[in-house]
Design an enzyme around this catalytic site. Structure first.
Site, mmCIF file in Angstrom:
data_model
loop_
_atom_site.group_PDB
_atom_site.id
_atom_site.type_symbol
_atom_site.label_atom_id
_atom_site.label_comp_id
_atom_site.label_asym_id
_atom_site.label_seq_id
_atom_site.Cartn_x
_atom_site.Cartn_y
_atom_site.Cartn_z
ATOM 1 N N GLU B 60 0.866 -1.180 0.000
ATOM 2 C CA GLU B 60 0.000 0.000 0.000
ATOM 3 C C GLU B 60 0.895 1.220 0.000
ATOM 4 O O GLU B 60 1.813 1.323 0.813
ATOM 5 C CB GLU B 60 -0.844 0.044 1.272
ATOM 6 C CG GLU B 60 -2.200 -0.602 1.171
ATOM 7 C CD GLU B 60 -2.971 -0.443 2.480
ATOM 8 O OE1 GLU B 60 -2.757 0.559 3.184
ATOM 9 O OE2 GLU B 60 -3.755 -1.335 2.791
ATOM 10 N N ASP B 71 -6.583 9.717 9.851
ATOM 11 C CA ASP B 71 -5.275 9.231 10.280
ATOM 12 C C ASP B 71 -4.823 9.824 11.601
ATOM 13 O O ASP B 71 -5.110 10.978 11.912
ATOM 14 C CB ASP B 71 -4.231 9.518 9.199
ATOM 15 C CG ASP B 71 -4.343 8.539 8.051
ATOM 16 O OD1 ASP B 71 -4.194 7.330 8.309
ATOM 17 O OD2 ASP B 71 -4.607 8.972 6.919
ATOM 18 N N TYR B 186 -10.972 -4.354 3.322
ATOM 19 C CA TYR B 186 -10.084 -3.859 4.381
ATOM 20 C C TYR B 186 -10.938 -3.648 5.616
ATOM 21 O O TYR B 186 -11.754 -2.731 5.664
ATOM 22 C CB TYR B 186 -9.459 -2.541 3.915
ATOM 23 C CG TYR B 186 -8.376 -1.964 4.796
ATOM 24 C CD1 TYR B 186 -8.456 -1.994 6.190
ATOM 25 C CD2 TYR B 186 -7.264 -1.343 4.230
ATOM 26 C CE1 TYR B 186 -7.465 -1.453 6.986
ATOM 27 C CE2 TYR B 186 -6.259 -0.782 5.024
ATOM 28 C CZ TYR B 186 -6.376 -0.840 6.393
ATOM 29 O OH TYR B 186 -5.405 -0.283 7.185
#
Lengths: 407, 282
Positions: B60, B71, B186
């Site tokens: 990734e 994040d 994911y």
């Protein structure tokens, strides 16, 4: 053919997906999606519920002090020598700005949803103070994210929030301003979706926020309509409001969008000048992009990185703008102009001297445009400017700028 | 993808082949995340080139963004380091091109936020991504509700669209999340941002079991996985484990006071990847 020519109404948006034309939407991480949908359902339900409406009106009247007056600014009008200028006095609200209108609506919704913790972002601190206020009143714990840079220049509001029992969390990530505070609030929300309600302060963010905040702020325009009919027997000829995210402007404008005779002007913060790159004028100096859950005009680099906004007014220096404004710009219904720091300071001084009202630096931008516009208009022209906040919080910043030492 | 499907799918993509091979080998895969251009383009390429040999099964590559709202501090800082060193989306794609000159096998997935892509133009971005050999995309702020933006054109261009599922994605919503997913799913194992909390082994096992009732797509689990031990635990129940913040932190630990790469940075990061991969042998 422009979009405007195809439309006979501007008040049906957003669509079910939260779009105003190509703007708006729900650009959030999957973790938040179920919650965003829950907020939307809860709000749809609440806005149809007469009991919710009654409760909101009760607190608006007895806690906030609504309706705010529509005041004929006679001496300012004389000084400018043109249009008859009225102020919508939302600076007289409890907490000193229009922000409380929205906070009240959202905290009642949060209670209705059974949420037990409130988070918010703030730039100038006006929204933070309003959130901290309603949290004190409704007994909910409150965390306000505020950029470190903003904390330095808005100390009085930081202290107010703490007095009210809020935890003010300094944000150092990114550039430590409003956009970063919003990022941090979203990060908090992602981690605390189950018990937390995010009170967004402006007509931005993912759907349903732009619509919801607009609805709660529309009381400004609705009252203006009624009050102007009472005072002058007709609707105003033009409306002027300052724009950062755009909530006070949306609130004033919305009930007039379908009145083609009413000219509507939004004033962005041009900082040191749009041409210098140091400004907060997303519509006049930006281009469409995606940030904080919606597509709208943004200040950004060629690579799509968000650029910091700059303005003397901490409440206007957001690099985006509510998506409905982006749509209204492209539809041609609202004119979007800008005023520089220097022009806003002149507006600030003019209002203070002629009307005995110290305005916040945010509506000082609207005043700057009124000062340009009013002299060009006939004496029977009715111009309404939203005086959306009072200037107590800005006295130190203005003193510094004018070279006075008061500390 | 089931065995039968693999057999009939002649034009198997790199990503499909990798997960089929892992399945055949009877082990879970290691997915590594690093931000493109962190701390600089040359070092970033050096790390990338070493990843397959160090044991990364899927690579990734983070597309740096100024406002990475999902994040945590580690990846936020990595993004800023990359941007400050002059990284852009165009250069991120160039980085993939450079990597592909020597490696035609390792699946490469770009992960990030929509605005830089939207700014470049979806069509131009997809054309270049396909050209340089990108295999799939993970775009954090594009939920199924916004599929028209990039998911549909990306799939039409032949790229995998890797969707995120989270603990808040309930059974009622899951079919919508799975509808357009391809390559792998994911699973974000915690409610929160990257690199902070870690899920318990029990939660991961339960969540993966729930997802398997809905899909045959390989399931990678990420967020809060920082050690070889954690990789091993996740690998025992999922098809792959994703490590991001811990790797990015390893990059940071090898910077000098001026924020420049110290000699041996790439080797140290790759050594850590080897250590993480060590837990996944069949």
């Amino acid at each position: 053919m422009s979009i405007a020519e195809k439309l006979n109404t501007y008040t049906t948006g957003p669509d079910e997906q939260g779009h105003f034309g190509r703007f708006g939407g729900r650009f959030v991480a999957e973790t938040l999606m179920p919650l965003i949908l829950e907020v939307e359902r809860a709000y749809t339900d609440a806005r149809r519920d007469p009991a919710f409406k009654r409760e909101l009106e009760h607190y608006a009247a007895h806690y906030v002090g609504r309706p705010s007056p529509l005041y004929f600014a006679e001496r300012l009008s004389e000084a400018l020598g043109g249009a008859k200028v009225y102020f919508k006095r939302d600076e007289l609200n409890h907490t000193g700005s229009h922000k409380i209108n929205n906070c009240l609506g959202q905290i009642l919704l949060a209670k209705r949803m059974g949420k037990t913790r409130i988070i918010a972002e703030t730039g100038a601190g006006q929204h933070g103070v309003a959130v901290a206020t309603v949290c004190a009143r409704f007994d909910l714990p409150c965390v306000v994210y505020m950029g470190e840079t903003d904390i330095e220049r808005q100390q009085p509001n930081v202290f107010r929030m703490r007095l009210l029992g809020a935890e003010v969390k300094p944000v150092t990530s990114g550039t430590g301003t409003l956009k970063d505070a919003m990022n941090e609030a979203l990060r908090d929300w992602v981690a605390n979706v189950e018990d937390t309600f995010y009170i967004i302060g402006t007509v931005a963010g993912p759907h349903p926020y732009p619509m919801m905040v607009r609805d709660f702020q529309s009381v400004i325009g609705q009252e203006t309509r009624t009050q102007m009919l009472e005072a002058e027997g007709r609707l105003p000829d033009s409306l002027v409001a300052c724009i950062g995210g755009g909530s006070n402007a949306m609130g004033l404008f919305y009930p007039f969008l379908d009145e083609p005779e009413v000219r509507i002007v939004g004033v962005e913060a041009a900082g040191k000048g749009v041409e210098t790159g140091e400004h907060a004028a997303s519509l006049n100096g930006g281009r469409p992009g995606v940030l904080h859950g919606n597509r709208t005009y943004l200040l950004q680099t060629d690579d799509g990185q968000i650029v910091d906004a700059y303005s003397i007014s901490a409440g206007l220096d957001y690099p985006g703008i509510g998506p409905e404004h982006s749509w209204l710009k492209e539809a041609g219904r609202v004119e979007y102009v800008s005023a520089t720091d220097a022009e806003a300071l002149e507006g600030f001084k003019l209002c203070t001297r002629t009307e005995g009202i110290i305005p916040a630096l945010e509506p000082a931008h609207a005043l700057a445009h009124v000062a340009k516009l009013a002299p060009t208009l006939p004496k029977d022209h009715l111009l309404v400017m939203n005086l959306c906040g009072r200037g107590d919080k800005d006295v130190f910043a203005v003193a510094k700028r004018l070279g006075a030492d008061i500390e | 993808m089931s065995d039968a499907a693999v057999a009939t799918h002649l034009a198997q993509t790199r990503l499909e082949k990798r997960f089929a091979d892992l399945k055949a080998a009877g082990r879970a895969g290691l997915v590594t995340y690093l931000t493109a251009g962190d701390p600089d383009a040359a070092t970033s390429l050096e790390i990338l080139q070493g990843l397959p040999a160090a044991g990364a099964d899927v690579i990734e590559i983070g597309m740096p963004f100024s406002d990475p709202m999902a994040d945590g501090p580690a990846i936020q800082a990595a993004s800023l380091r990359a941007l400050n060193a002059g990284m852009t989306l165009a250069k991120t794609l160039d980085l993939v091109a450079a990597f592909r000159q020597a490696d035609r096998e390792a699946p490469v997935v770009l992960m990030g936020y929509y605005n830089p892509i939207y700014s470049m133009g979806v069509e131009a971005f997809l054309a270049r991504a396909v050209e340089v050999g990108v295999d799939g995309l993970i775009v954090v702020d594009l939920p199924p509700e916004e599929d028209r933006e990039l998911c549909a054109p990306a799939r039409a261009a032949g790229l995998h669209w890797i969707r995120l599922a989270t603990p808040t994605t309930d059974d009622a919503r899951l079919p919508r999340v799975l509808a357009e997913v391809s390559g792998f799913l994911y699973y974000v194992s915690v409610m929160g941002i990257t690199g902070t909390k870690s899920a318990t082994r029990e939660h991961v096992a339960e969540a993966v079991a729930r997802l398997r009732r809905h899909t045959d797509t390989p399931i990678a689990v990420g967020f809060g996985i920082k050690t070889a031990e954690a990789v091993r635990e996740v690998g025992a129940v999922a098809d792959a484990a994703v490590v991001g913040s811990a790797l990015v932190e390893r990059v940071r630990a090898n910077l000098d006071e001026a924020g420049k790469a110290r000699p041996g940075l790439a080797d140290d990061v790759l050594g850590f990847v080897r250590e993480l991969a060590g837990g996944l042998t069949a």
